[in-house]
Design a protein around this motif. Structure first.
Motif, mmCIF file in Angstrom:
data_model
loop_
_atom_site.group_PDB
_atom_site.id
_atom_site.type_symbol
_atom_site.label_atom_id
_atom_site.label_comp_id
_atom_site.label_asym_id
_atom_site.label_seq_id
_atom_site.Cartn_x
_atom_site.Cartn_y
_atom_site.Cartn_z
ATOM 1 N N VAL A 188 92.517 16.047 -7.332
ATOM 2 C CA VAL A 188 92.064 17.082 -6.393
ATOM 3 C C VAL A 188 90.996 16.533 -5.456
ATOM 4 O O VAL A 188 91.094 16.682 -4.228
ATOM 5 N N ILE A 189 89.985 15.867 -5.984
ATOM 6 C CA ILE A 189 88.907 15.400 -5.106
ATOM 7 C C ILE A 189 89.412 14.346 -4.129
ATOM 8 O O ILE A 189 89.070 14.356 -2.943
ATOM 9 N N GLU A 190 90.266 13.440 -4.604
ATOM 10 C CA GLU A 190 90.783 12.395 -3.709
ATOM 11 C C GLU A 190 91.639 12.998 -2.595
ATOM 12 O O GLU A 190 91.535 12.599 -1.432
ATOM 13 N N GLN A 191 92.503 13.939 -2.947
ATOM 14 C CA GLN A 191 93.383 14.549 -1.948
ATOM 15 C C GLN A 191 92.601 15.405 -0.960
ATOM 16 O O GLN A 191 92.905 15.412 0.241
ATOM 17 N N ASP A 223 72.035 19.149 -2.553
ATOM 18 C CA ASP A 223 72.917 20.320 -2.555
ATOM 19 C C ASP A 223 74.334 19.925 -2.978
ATOM 20 O O ASP A 223 74.795 18.821 -2.684
ATOM 21 N N VAL A 224 75.033 20.843 -3.629
ATOM 22 C CA VAL A 224 76.428 20.607 -4.001
ATOM 23 C C VAL A 224 77.302 20.898 -2.779
ATOM 24 O O VAL A 224 77.300 22.009 -2.261
ATOM 25 N N ALA A 225 78.035 19.861 -2.344
ATOM 26 C CA ALA A 225 78.924 20.016 -1.182
ATOM 27 C C ALA A 225 80.324 20.417 -1.617
ATOM 28 O O ALA A 225 81.019 21.152 -0.914
ATOM 29 N N ILE A 226 80.758 19.894 -2.761
ATOM 30 C CA ILE A 226 82.107 20.209 -3.258
ATOM 31 C C ILE A 226 82.075 20.295 -4.775
ATOM 32 O O ILE A 226 81.363 19.532 -5.441
ATOM 33 N N TRP A 227 82.825 21.255 -5.280
ATOM 34 C CA TRP A 227 82.923 21.441 -6.736
ATOM 35 C C TRP A 227 84.404 21.533 -7.103
ATOM 36 O O TRP A 227 85.182 22.232 -6.437
ATOM 37 N N VAL A 228 84.774 20.763 -8.127
ATOM 38 C CA VAL A 228 86.145 20.809 -8.638
ATOM 39 C C VAL A 228 86.076 21.104 -10.132
ATOM 40 O O VAL A 228 85.261 20.509 -10.854
ATOM 41 N N GLY A 229 86.899 22.007 -10.578
ATOM 42 C CA GLY A 229 86.960 22.314 -12.002
ATOM 43 C C GLY A 229 88.403 22.365 -12.473
ATOM 44 O O GLY A 229 89.271 22.899 -11.761
ATOM 45 N N VAL A 230 88.659 21.772 -13.619
ATOM 46 C CA VAL A 230 90.008 21.778 -14.189
ATOM 47 C C VAL A 230 89.900 22.085 -15.672
ATOM 48 O O VAL A 230 89.028 21.547 -16.366
ATOM 49 N N CYS A 231 90.762 22.950 -16.181
ATOM 50 C CA CYS A 231 90.834 23.130 -17.620
ATOM 51 C C CYS A 231 92.266 22.841 -18.067
ATOM 52 O O CYS A 231 93.234 23.109 -17.355
ATOM 53 N N ALA A 232 92.363 22.232 -19.250
ATOM 54 C CA ALA A 232 93.660 21.783 -19.755
ATOM 55 C C ALA A 232 93.621 21.757 -21.279
ATOM 56 O O ALA A 232 92.556 21.863 -21.894
ATOM 57 N N GLY A 233 94.785 21.599 -21.849
ATOM 58 C CA GLY A 233 94.853 21.501 -23.301
ATOM 59 C C GLY A 233 94.149 20.252 -23.801
ATOM 60 O O GLY A 233 93.480 20.270 -24.849
ATOM 61 N N MET A 285 92.981 27.867 -7.005
ATOM 62 C CA MET A 285 92.094 28.469 -6.025
ATOM 63 C C MET A 285 91.375 27.386 -5.225
ATOM 64 O O MET A 285 90.844 26.447 -5.796
ATOM 65 N N PHE A 286 91.401 27.510 -3.924
ATOM 66 C CA PHE A 286 90.620 26.624 -3.059
ATOM 67 C C PHE A 286 89.846 27.497 -2.094
ATOM 68 O O PHE A 286 90.430 28.376 -1.445
ATOM 69 N N GLU A 287 88.560 27.257 -1.990
ATOM 70 C CA GLU A 287 87.723 28.087 -1.117
ATOM 71 C C GLU A 287 86.813 27.241 -0.245
ATOM 72 O O GLU A 287 86.356 26.172 -0.659
ATOM 73 N N ILE A 288 86.564 27.758 0.950
ATOM 74 C CA ILE A 288 85.511 27.221 1.811
ATOM 75 C C ILE A 288 84.404 28.263 1.806
ATOM 76 O O ILE A 288 84.682 29.456 1.965
ATOM 77 N N THR A 289 83.166 27.813 1.639
ATOM 78 C CA THR A 289 82.059 28.771 1.606
ATOM 79 C C THR A 289 80.887 28.272 2.430
ATOM 80 O O THR A 289 80.688 27.050 2.552
ATOM 81 N N CYS A 302 88.767 24.522 -6.615
ATOM 82 C CA CYS A 302 87.927 23.667 -5.777
ATOM 83 C C CYS A 302 87.220 24.543 -4.753
ATOM 84 O O CYS A 302 87.840 25.418 -4.138
ATOM 85 N N VAL A 303 85.930 24.307 -4.587
ATOM 86 C CA VAL A 303 85.145 25.011 -3.573
ATOM 87 C C VAL A 303 84.424 23.971 -2.732
ATOM 88 O O VAL A 303 83.785 23.065 -3.279
ATOM 89 N N HIS A 304 84.545 24.087 -1.412
ATOM 90 C CA HIS A 304 83.835 23.170 -0.512
ATOM 91 C C HIS A 304 82.883 23.978 0.338
ATOM 92 O O HIS A 304 83.267 24.993 0.912
ATOM 93 N N ARG A 305 81.651 23.521 0.398
ATOM 94 C CA ARG A 305 80.654 24.220 1.221
ATOM 95 C C ARG A 305 80.641 23.621 2.629
ATOM 96 O O ARG A 305 80.806 22.409 2.794
ATOM 97 N N ILE A 306 80.420 24.469 3.635
ATOM 98 C CA ILE A 306 80.222 24.000 4.999
ATOM 99 C C ILE A 306 78.895 24.541 5.521
ATOM 100 O O ILE A 306 78.299 25.433 4.919
ATOM 101 N N GLY A 307 78.452 23.990 6.650
ATOM 102 C CA GLY A 307 77.148 24.359 7.187
ATOM 103 C C GLY A 307 76.167 23.226 6.964
ATOM 104 O O GLY A 307 76.576 22.093 6.685
ATOM 105 N N HIS A 308 74.882 23.540 7.094
ATOM 106 C CA HIS A 308 73.862 22.498 6.961
ATOM 107 C C HIS A 308 73.388 22.418 5.513
ATOM 108 O O HIS A 308 72.955 23.414 4.944
ATOM 109 N N LEU A 309 73.494 21.240 4.929
ATOM 110 C CA LEU A 309 73.127 21.038 3.518
ATOM 111 C C LEU A 309 71.974 20.040 3.419
ATOM 112 O O LEU A 309 71.871 19.109 4.216
ATOM 113 N N GLN A 310 71.162 20.267 2.404
ATOM 114 C CA GLN A 310 70.014 19.386 2.158
ATOM 115 C C GLN A 310 70.338 18.406 1.034
ATOM 116 O O GLN A 310 71.301 18.600 0.279
ATOM 117 N N ILE A 311 69.504 17.373 0.917
ATOM 118 C CA ILE A 311 69.684 16.379 -0.142
ATOM 119 C C ILE A 311 69.727 17.091 -1.505
ATOM 120 O O ILE A 311 68.879 17.931 -1.805
#
Lengths: 146, 80
Positions: free
Chosen positions: A109-112, A87-97, A1-5, A76-85
């Motif tokens: 994911v974050i680098e790409q 604030d979370v701009a991007i969040w990546v989560g991975v689960c694995a064995g 899942m990849f989202e812009i919010t 991965c979720v990336h926020r757009i718009g005006h952000l303050q000091i």
């Protein structure tokens, strides 16, 4: 899942969706707005996206992570718009064995996303000045006009 | 002549002075279109750090244009 919010990213809530009985490792990353960059005090940031293309490219990156690493899920979720000091701009989560694949996939994911997804960032400084990040790589003639 | 709509984002929008424009052009490719638009100095002279999208997909600069295409010249990305 990849989202812009345009809404604040609720990291804890997103992390709650990463649990699975077959996952021994959950790695999450939060990219937050910091108060300085390259020697300048930053007051706030503004992000904008070419949303349709950003969502397509982001989804490709998530698929690639799932193919390259032994993970169960990546988001991965990336926020757009005006952000303050702070604030979370991007969040990546991975689960694995296991943790190794989870760390690797999270970093992938974050680098790409940073290099391939059409999102732009403008920093605002004291004195009502602002600057689009990475504009210095364009020609001197053009960058002088920014 | 082809009718092409060009979208500008972030710094290129500031430089161009508009978010989008539609024009009639004889440009065969996105590269020719960029060169045509660049003549008025309202786009960077160096496109090596720009990317190109046509109809919401990344494309090569040599891609042929068809009437009705939506073209976007994309400045360097800075997400995250």
């Amino acid at each position: 899942m990849f989202e812009i919010t345009t809404h604040p990213i609720e990291a804890a809530a997103l992390g709650g969706h990463m649990h699975s009985s077959s996952c021994g490792a959950v790695v999450t990353f939060e990219g937050r707005v910091r108060d300085h960059n390259e020697g300048q005090s930053v007051l706030s940031l503004s992000y904008e996206a070419f949303e349709k293309l950003a969502v397509k490219e982001g989804a490709k990156i998530i698929e690639e992570a799932a193919q390259r690493f032994a993970i169960n899920k990546a988001c991965c979720v990336h926020r757009i718009g005006h952000l303050q000091i702070g604030d979370v701009a991007i969040w990546v989560g991975v689960c694995a064995g296991h943790r190794h694949a989870a760390f690797q996939a999270c970093e992938y994911v974050i680098e790409q996303v940073k290099s391939r997804v059409p999102i732009w960032k403008k920093e605002f400084y004291e004195g009502a000045t602002s600057h689009w990040i990475r504009m210095n790589v364009l020609s001197a003639t053009a960058s002088e006009r920014f | 002549m082809k009718e092409i709509t060009i979208h500008y984002y972030a710094s290129l929008r500031d430089l161009r002075g508009c978010a989008q424009e539609t024009l009639s052009t004889e440009a065969e490719s996105a590269l020719q279109l960029f060169d045509e638009l660049q003549r008025d100095q309202k786009l960077p002279s160096n496109r090596s750090h720009l990317k190109l999208a046509i109809n919401d997909e990344f494309q090569a600069w040599e891609t042929s244009l068809r009437s009705g295409d939506r073209v976007a010249f994309l400045p360097p990305f800075a997400g995250g």
